[in-house]
Design a protein around this motif. Structure first.
Motif, PDB file in Angstrom:
ATOM      1  N   THR A 432       0.546  -7.809   9.355  1.00 52.17           N
ATOM      2  CA  THR A 432       0.394  -7.666   7.911  1.00 52.17           C
ATOM      3  C   THR A 432      -0.191  -6.296   7.604  1.00 52.17           C
ATOM      4  OG1 THR A 432       0.021 -10.041   7.691  1.00 52.17           O
ATOM      5  CG2 THR A 432      -0.630  -8.659   5.831  1.00 52.17           C
ATOM      6  N   ALA A 433       0.499  -5.498   6.743  1.00 50.58           N
ATOM      7  CA  ALA A 433       0.014  -4.178   6.340  1.00 50.58           C
ATOM      8  C   ALA A 433      -0.709  -4.277   5.007  1.00 50.58           C
ATOM      9  CB  ALA A 433       1.180  -3.199   6.231  1.00 50.58           C
ATOM     10  N   SER A 434      -1.609  -3.311   4.784  1.00 45.85           N
ATOM     11  CA  SER A 434      -2.382  -3.324   3.532  1.00 45.85           C
ATOM     12  C   SER A 434      -1.555  -2.865   2.344  1.00 45.85           C
ATOM     13  CB  SER A 434      -3.617  -2.436   3.681  1.00 45.85           C
ATOM     14  OG  SER A 434      -3.219  -1.100   3.994  1.00 45.85           O
ATOM     15  N   LYS A 435      -0.328  -2.315   2.601  1.00 48.26           N
ATOM     16  CA  LYS A 435       0.553  -1.902   1.510  1.00 48.26           C
ATOM     17  C   LYS A 435       1.991  -1.949   2.018  1.00 48.26           C
ATOM     18  CE  LYS A 435       0.199   3.065   2.514  1.00 48.26           C
ATOM     19  NZ  LYS A 435      -0.183   4.396   1.984  1.00 48.26           N
ATOM     20  N   ALA A 436       2.948  -1.783   1.110  1.00 51.61           N
ATOM     21  CA  ALA A 436       4.361  -1.825   1.481  1.00 51.61           C
ATOM     22  C   ALA A 436       4.716  -0.607   2.318  1.00 51.61           C
ATOM     23  CB  ALA A 436       5.232  -1.885   0.231  1.00 51.61           C
ATOM     24  N   PHE A 437       5.724  -0.776   3.199  1.00 50.28           N
ATOM     25  CA  PHE A 437       6.137   0.341   4.044  1.00 50.28           C
ATOM     26  C   PHE A 437       6.894   1.373   3.194  1.00 50.28           C
ATOM     27  CE2 PHE A 437      10.026  -2.169   4.111  1.00 50.28           C
ATOM     28  CZ  PHE A 437      11.042  -1.228   4.193  1.00 50.28           C
ATOM     29  N   GLY A 442      10.112   6.983   5.152  1.00 50.73           N
ATOM     30  CA  GLY A 442      11.359   6.323   5.506  1.00 50.73           C
ATOM     31  C   GLY A 442      11.108   4.946   6.086  1.00 50.73           C
ATOM     32  N   GLY A 443      11.985   4.533   6.998  1.00 44.99           N
ATOM     33  CA  GLY A 443      11.867   3.229   7.625  1.00 44.99           C
ATOM     34  C   GLY A 443      12.781   2.212   6.986  1.00 44.99           C
ATOM     35  N   THR A 446      13.819  -3.596   9.431  1.00 42.36           N
ATOM     36  CA  THR A 446      13.774  -3.938  10.865  1.00 42.36           C
ATOM     37  C   THR A 446      13.117  -2.847  11.690  1.00 42.36           C
ATOM     38  OG1 THR A 446      16.011  -3.020  11.157  1.00 42.36           O
ATOM     39  CG2 THR A 446      15.808  -5.397  10.691  1.00 42.36           C
ATOM     40  N   ALA A 447      12.742  -1.735  11.057  1.00 42.79           N
ATOM     41  CA  ALA A 447      12.009  -0.653  11.723  1.00 42.79           C
ATOM     42  C   ALA A 447      11.122   0.019  10.687  1.00 42.79           C
ATOM     43  CB  ALA A 447      12.975   0.340  12.363  1.00 42.79           C
ATOM     44  N   PRO A 448      10.128  -0.688  10.159  1.00 44.31           N
ATOM     45  CA  PRO A 448       9.313  -0.165   9.053  1.00 44.31           C
ATOM     46  C   PRO A 448       8.375   0.957   9.494  1.00 44.31           C
ATOM     47  CG  PRO A 448       8.467  -2.269   9.804  1.00 44.31           C
ATOM     48  CD  PRO A 448       9.743  -2.050  10.552  1.00 44.31           C
ATOM     49  N   VAL A 449       8.112   1.895   8.583  1.00 42.97           N
ATOM     50  CA  VAL A 449       7.194   3.015   8.801  1.00 42.97           C
ATOM     51  C   VAL A 449       6.318   3.133   7.564  1.00 42.97           C
ATOM     52  CG1 VAL A 449       6.966   5.472   9.315  1.00 42.97           C
ATOM     53  CG2 VAL A 449       8.918   4.191  10.218  1.00 42.97           C
ATOM     54  N   TRP A 450       5.017   3.455   7.782  1.00 42.45           N
ATOM     55  CA  TRP A 450       4.066   3.576   6.674  1.00 42.45           C
ATOM     56  C   TRP A 450       3.494   4.987   6.619  1.00 42.45           C
ATOM     57  CZ3 TRP A 450       5.036  -0.924   9.039  1.00 42.45           C
ATOM     58  CH2 TRP A 450       5.107  -2.098   8.259  1.00 42.45           C
ATOM     59  N   ASN A 451       3.092   5.386   5.420  1.00 41.85           N
ATOM     60  CA  ASN A 451       2.392   6.653   5.228  1.00 41.85           C
ATOM     61  C   ASN A 451       0.915   6.327   5.060  1.00 41.85           C
ATOM     62  OD1 ASN A 451       1.567   9.234   4.615  1.00 41.85           O
ATOM     63  ND2 ASN A 451       3.131   9.606   3.052  1.00 41.85           N
ATOM     64  N   ALA A 452       0.093   6.781   6.040  1.00 43.97           N
ATOM     65  CA  ALA A 452      -1.339   6.468   6.008  1.00 43.97           C
ATOM     66  C   ALA A 452      -1.976   7.085   4.769  1.00 43.97           C
ATOM     67  CB  ALA A 452      -1.995   6.967   7.283  1.00 43.97           C
ATOM     68  N   ALA A 453      -3.081   6.508   4.259  1.00 43.38           N
ATOM     69  CA  ALA A 453      -3.901   5.506   4.970  1.00 43.38           C
ATOM     70  C   ALA A 453      -3.357   4.083   4.809  1.00 43.38           C
ATOM     71  CB  ALA A 453      -5.340   5.552   4.450  1.00 43.38           C
ATOM     72  N   VAL A 454      -3.480   3.310   5.933  1.00 43.00           N
ATOM     73  CA  VAL A 454      -2.986   1.950   5.936  1.00 43.00           C
ATOM     74  C   VAL A 454      -3.746   1.171   7.005  1.00 43.00           C
ATOM     75  CG1 VAL A 454      -1.144   2.528   7.574  1.00 43.00           C
ATOM     76  CG2 VAL A 454      -0.897   0.517   6.095  1.00 43.00           C
TER      77      VAL A 454
END
Length: 719
Positions: A432-437, A442-443, A446-454
Motif C-alpha cells: 500500500t502506497a501513501s499516494k497514487a503512482f 510514468g509506470g 502492472t509496473a507502477p512507479v512513484w515520485n517521492a516523497a512516498v
C-alpha cells in the motif's frame, strides 16, 4: 491358684519360660577403622517358648533403633600398659535375690587378671574378695522372673489393664514371693476384675530393658534402667526409667552408655556454642569404695582435656565431596542472522559448553567461545563435526504485480512471489502506497512507479510468513538527494548493504553517498508489517519502484568442504541456415550444493576437442525451423511425481542426475526402477523428424531425495 479361705483370682497361663537375656555394648567400626557409633546389641527371645527369635540393635543413649554401617566388634581400648593395670568394673551380675553388683578386677601388663572385690550397686557398699555364692548374670538369675502379659478382665468383659506376674526366687530356686506388675508403668498392680489370659483380639505390648548411665555435670554417674515400649510393629512408642532398686527414676544429667562392662574407654565429642567439635577420650574408673568416676584426655590418651561445650556421642562425618568435575563439549551455533560467507553460506559458529557436576550428581553449564574464557550466548545449538553445518539461501522472486481489485485509488497492489528453487511455494504481498503512482515518473498498473516523497507498507500473507526467514527491500536508483526512512512504530532493518556506499543520518534514516546506488534493507522474521519511506531532499525527480524479495534458509553443505560436482553431457547438433547438421557434445557442470549450472562447454564427439557452434544448437534430427525448448529443474524435499511427458508432449531428451536419496524412474517400459545417488542417466529420441519420448516420469522415494532434471522439447513434435 486357689486359697483356703474365700475366692481368689484364678490365673490360667502356661508356665513362663526362663529367658536368658544378656545385652552387649559393641562398637560399629567402619572400614577405615573409624568408630561410627556405640551400639547396644540385645538378643530377643520368645517369652513363652524361650526360643531366640531375633536380635535388636539400638543407640544406648537415645534408645532409637540403630542401623549398623560397618562391623560390630568390641570397642577398642588403650594399649598403654599403665591403663591396662587400672581397675575396671564389670556389671551385669546380680546376687541371688536380684540385687545388681559390679565386680572389680585389675589386669597387669602380662594380661593376668586379678579379682579385687565386688560393689553393691544399690547401697554402694564395697566388699573385698569373690562375690557371694549364687551370683549369676542378671536376667539369668532365678531370683526374679517376669511372666508373659495377662489381662485384668472386668465382669462385663472389658480389659481394665495389662498385668505382668513377677516371681521372686529364693537362693535354692523355690518361689519366695509373687507380685502383680502394671505392664505399662512397672508399678505394683491392684486387680479390679479377674487376672487371666488376654482376649484373642487384645494386643500385647513388647518392651525392652537396657541399663544406661546418667552422667552429671560434676562427672558423677548414676546407673538406671530404661524400659522401652513397642507396638505390634516393633516401633518404639515410649519408655519408662527405673533405678536399680525398681523405683521410678528421672535422669537429670546426660544419658549415655555406661562406661564400664564391655569398654572402659569411650570416644566422645565436645560441641562448642560456635559449632566447633572436639573429639576426646573419656576413661571410666571405679575406686576402691565403689564410686564411678572418669578422666578426660585428648585422643593421644595423655593430654588432659576439660570439655567446655555439650558432650555427646560423635556424629558420623559425612562423606567428603570430591572436587567438582567439569567437562567441555564442542557445539555449534547455527544463527540465521549470521553474515553469509563468500560462498553465500551462513556457517555455524563453534563454541564450548562447559558442564559442571556437583557432588550430588546434578549439573549446570555455561557457554564460552573456543578460547574457553569469553562468554558466549548461542541462538540455535546444533551438533558440530569437524566441518560446521551451514544454512544456504533460497530466494523468492516477484512473479507479477496487479492492482488490488478492492482499491480504486491506484495505491494498493498485490505482488505474487514464489520460491525460485521450489515453485510450489508461493504467496502474496499486499503493498500500500501513501499516494497514487505516477506523478511524472510514468509506470503502469502492472509496473507502477512513484515520485517521492512516498511511504510504502508491505504485508506478507500467511504462506510467506510461514516459509520465509528474511524480507529484503531494495532501494533501486538510490540518489544522493533521496533518503530512506523507517517511520516510527515500524521495525528497523537488521542489516543494511549498498553497492557503492551509504551513511546513517539518524536513527531510522540513511543517506546514499553516491547517486545511482542500490541499497538492500534486510528484516529478519520477516515481520508481519514493514513500512519504508523515500524522501526527496531536492535535486531532481526521485522516482521509486518498490522492489523486494524474501529469503528462506535451508540446510546447506558443511562449511569448509569443497562440494562435489556432477557433469551432464547432451548430444546436440549444430544446424546451419543451409540445413547442414554437425553433431557435437554439450557439457553442463552442476554444483550439488546449490543446484546451479556452470557455463557451457562444447566438444566434438570425442569429448575432449573443443567445438564452436556456428549455426543453431538443437536436438539432432529436428527440423531447423522448429524451435527447441530447454528446461532444468532441481527437485528436493518432496515425493511429488515429475511427469515430464505430460508437461511437455514434444519431449526430445531428458537427463537425470541423482545427488541424494533414491529416485524411481518410469520410462516407456512402463515399470518403475530405483536409481540411487551418484548416478547420471540420459534419454533422447532417435534421429527421426517430429518424434518424441513416449514416457518420462520421476519421483523421489522419500523427501530426502535430491535430483536434477534437464530436458529439451519441441512445441510441434508429435506426442
Amino acid at each position: 491358684m486357689s486359697g483356703c479361705c474365700g475366692q481368689s483370682p484364678v490365673i490360667q497361663a502356661p508356665t513362663p519360660a526362663r529367658v536368658d537375656v544378656e545385652t552387649l555394648l559393641l562398637c560399629d567400626i567402619l572400614a577405615d577403622g573409624t568408630v561410627a557409633g556405640r551400639v547396644l546389641v540385645e538378643p530377643i527371645y520368645d517369652t513363652i517358648s524361650g526360643e531366640r527369635v531375633g536380635t535388636r540393635t539400638v543407640n544406648p543413649a537415645t534408645g532409637d533403633p540403630y542401623t549398623v554401617q560397618g562391623e560390630l566388634t568390641p570397642c577398642p581400648v588403650s594399649s598403654a600398659c599403665a591403663e591396662e593395670t587400672t581397675p575396671a568394673a564389670t556389671v551385669g551380675l546380680c546376687l541371688a535375690d536380684g540385687t545388681p553388683i559390679a565386680v572389680t578386677v585389675t589386669r597387669d601388663c602380662t594380661g593376668a587378671v586379678t579379682s579385687e572385690g565386688w560393689l553393691h550397686l544399690v547401697s554402694g557398699a564395697w566388699s573385698a574378695g569373690a562375690p557371694p555364692a549364687g551370683t549369676v548374670a542378671c536376667g539369668e538369675s532365678r531370683s526374679i522372673q517376669v511372666s508373659g502379659t495377662f489381662c485384668d478382665v472386668l465382669p462385663d468383659g472389658e480389659v481394665a489393664g495389662l498385668v505382668l506376674i513377677e516371681y521372686s526366687y529364693a537362693a535354692d530356686g523355690s518361689i519366695a514371693a509373687v507380685r502383680l506388675v502394671d505392664a505399662t508403668t512397672g508399678s505394683t498392680y491392684t486387680p479390679q476384675g479377674e487376672v487371666t489370659t488376654c482376649p484373642a483380639d487384645m494386643e500385647q505390648p513388647e518392651q525392652d530393658v537396657v541399663q544406661l548411665c546418667d552422667v552429671q555435670a560434676d562427672g558423677s554417674v548414676a546407673a538406671f534402667i530404661r524400659d522401652y515400649r513397642r507396638d505390634e510393629n516393633g516401633t518404639i512408642t515410649g519408655h519408662s526409667d527405673y533405678g536399680l532398686d525398681g523405683a521410678a527414676y528421672t535422669p537429670s544429667g546426660q544419658v549415655g552408655a555406661c562406661g564400664a562392662a564391655d569398654a572402659e574407654v569411650q570416644i566422645l565429642c565436645d560441641t562448642a556454642t560456635d559449632g566447633v567439635v572436639t573429639s576426646f577420650l573419656r576413661r571410666y574408673e571405679v575406686t576402691a569404695g565403689g564410686a564411678v568416676s572418669h578422666v578426660d584426655t585428648l585422643l593421644d590418651g595423655i593430654t588432659a582435656y576439660a570439655p567446655s561445650g555439650t558432650v555427646g556421642v560423635c556424629a558420623t562425618p559425612p562423606a567428603e565431596c570430591e572436587a567438582a568435575a567439569v567437562q567441555a563439549f564442542r557445539l555449534c551455533d547455527l544463527n540465521p542472522a549470521a553474515n553469509p560467507a563468500e560462498s553465500g553460506l551462513r556457517c555455524a559458529t563453534p563454541f564450548l559448553r562447559h558442564f559442571v557436576y556437583a557432588c550430588d550428581g546434578t549439573s549446570t553449564f555455561h557457554d564460552t567461545a573456543m578460547d574457553g574464557v569469553t562468554s558466549y550466548t548461542p541462538v540455535q545449538v546444533v551438533e558440530c563435526g569437524e566441518n560446521p553445518p551451514s544454512l544456504r539461501e533460497q530466494v523468492w522472486n516477484t512473479l507479477s504485480i496487479a492492482p488490488d481489485p478492492a482499491d480504486t485509488t491506484n495505491r494498493v497492489f498485490i505482488h505474487t512471489v514464489a520460491n525460485s528453487e521450489d515453485p510450489s511455494q508461493t504467496g502474496t504481498v499486499k503493498m500500500t502506497a501513501s499516494k497514487a503512482f505516477g506523478g511524472g515518473c510514468g509506470g503502469t498498473p502492472t509496473a507502477p512507479v512513484w515520485n517521492a516523497a512516498v511511504t510504502f507498507t508491505f504485508e506478507p500473507d500467511a504462506n510467506v510468513l510461514a516459509k520465509a526467514n528474511i524480507l529484503r527491500v531494495d532501494a533501486i536508483d538510490w540518489d544522493t538527494w533521496e533518503d530512506v526512512v523507517i517511520p516510527s512504530g515500524s521495525p528497523l532493518p537488521d542489516k543494511i548493504e549498498s553497492d557503492t556506499g551509504h551513511t546513517q543520518v539518524s536513527s531510522g534514516r540513511w543517506h546514499s553517498t553516491v547517486s545511482n546506488n542500490t541499497g538492500h534493507f534486510y528484516f529478519n522474521g520477516p515481520p508481519a508489517v514493514v513500512r519504508m519511506s523515500h524522501r526527496n531532499d531536492g535535486g531532481g525527480n526521485a522516482c521509486v519502484a518498490p522492489s523486494f524479495g524474501f529469503i528462506t534458509l535451508v540446510p546447506g553443505p558443511p562449511c569448509g568442504v569443497v562440494p562435489e560436482v556432477d557433469h551432464i553431457v547432451l548430444p546436440l547438433c549444430d544446424v546451419t541456415a543451409a540445413g547442414t547438421s554437425t553433431p557435437f557434445l554439450r557439457h553442463w557442470t552442476v554444483n550439488n550444493a546449490t543446484g546451479l549450472l556452470t557455463p557451457i562447454q562444447d566438444t566434438t564427439l570425442n569429448g575432449t576437442t573443443a567445438y564452436t557452434v556456428s549455426g543453431t544448437a538443437s536436438v539432432c534430427g529436428q527440423q531447423s525451423d522448429q524451435p527447441v525448448l530447454t528446461g532444468v529443474r532441481r527437485i528436493t524435499g518432496t515425493t511429488v511425481v515429475q511427469n515430464l511427458k505430460t508437461e511437455f508432449p514434444g519431449l526430445q531428451s531428458v537427463s537425470l542426475a541423482v545427488m541424494a536419496g533414491v529416485v524411481n524412474v518410469a520410462m516407456s517400459s512402463g515399470s518403475s526402477q530405483p536409481v540411487p545417488s551418484g548416478v547420471t542417466l540420459t534419454w533422447s529420441v532417435a534421429d527421426t523428424d517430429d518424434s518424441s519420448l513416449a514416457a518420462a516420469s520421476f519421483a523421489g522415494t522419500t523427501t530426502t531425495a535430491d535430483y536434477l532434471l534437464n530436458w529439451t522439447s519441441k512445441a510441434t513434435a508429435a506426442g
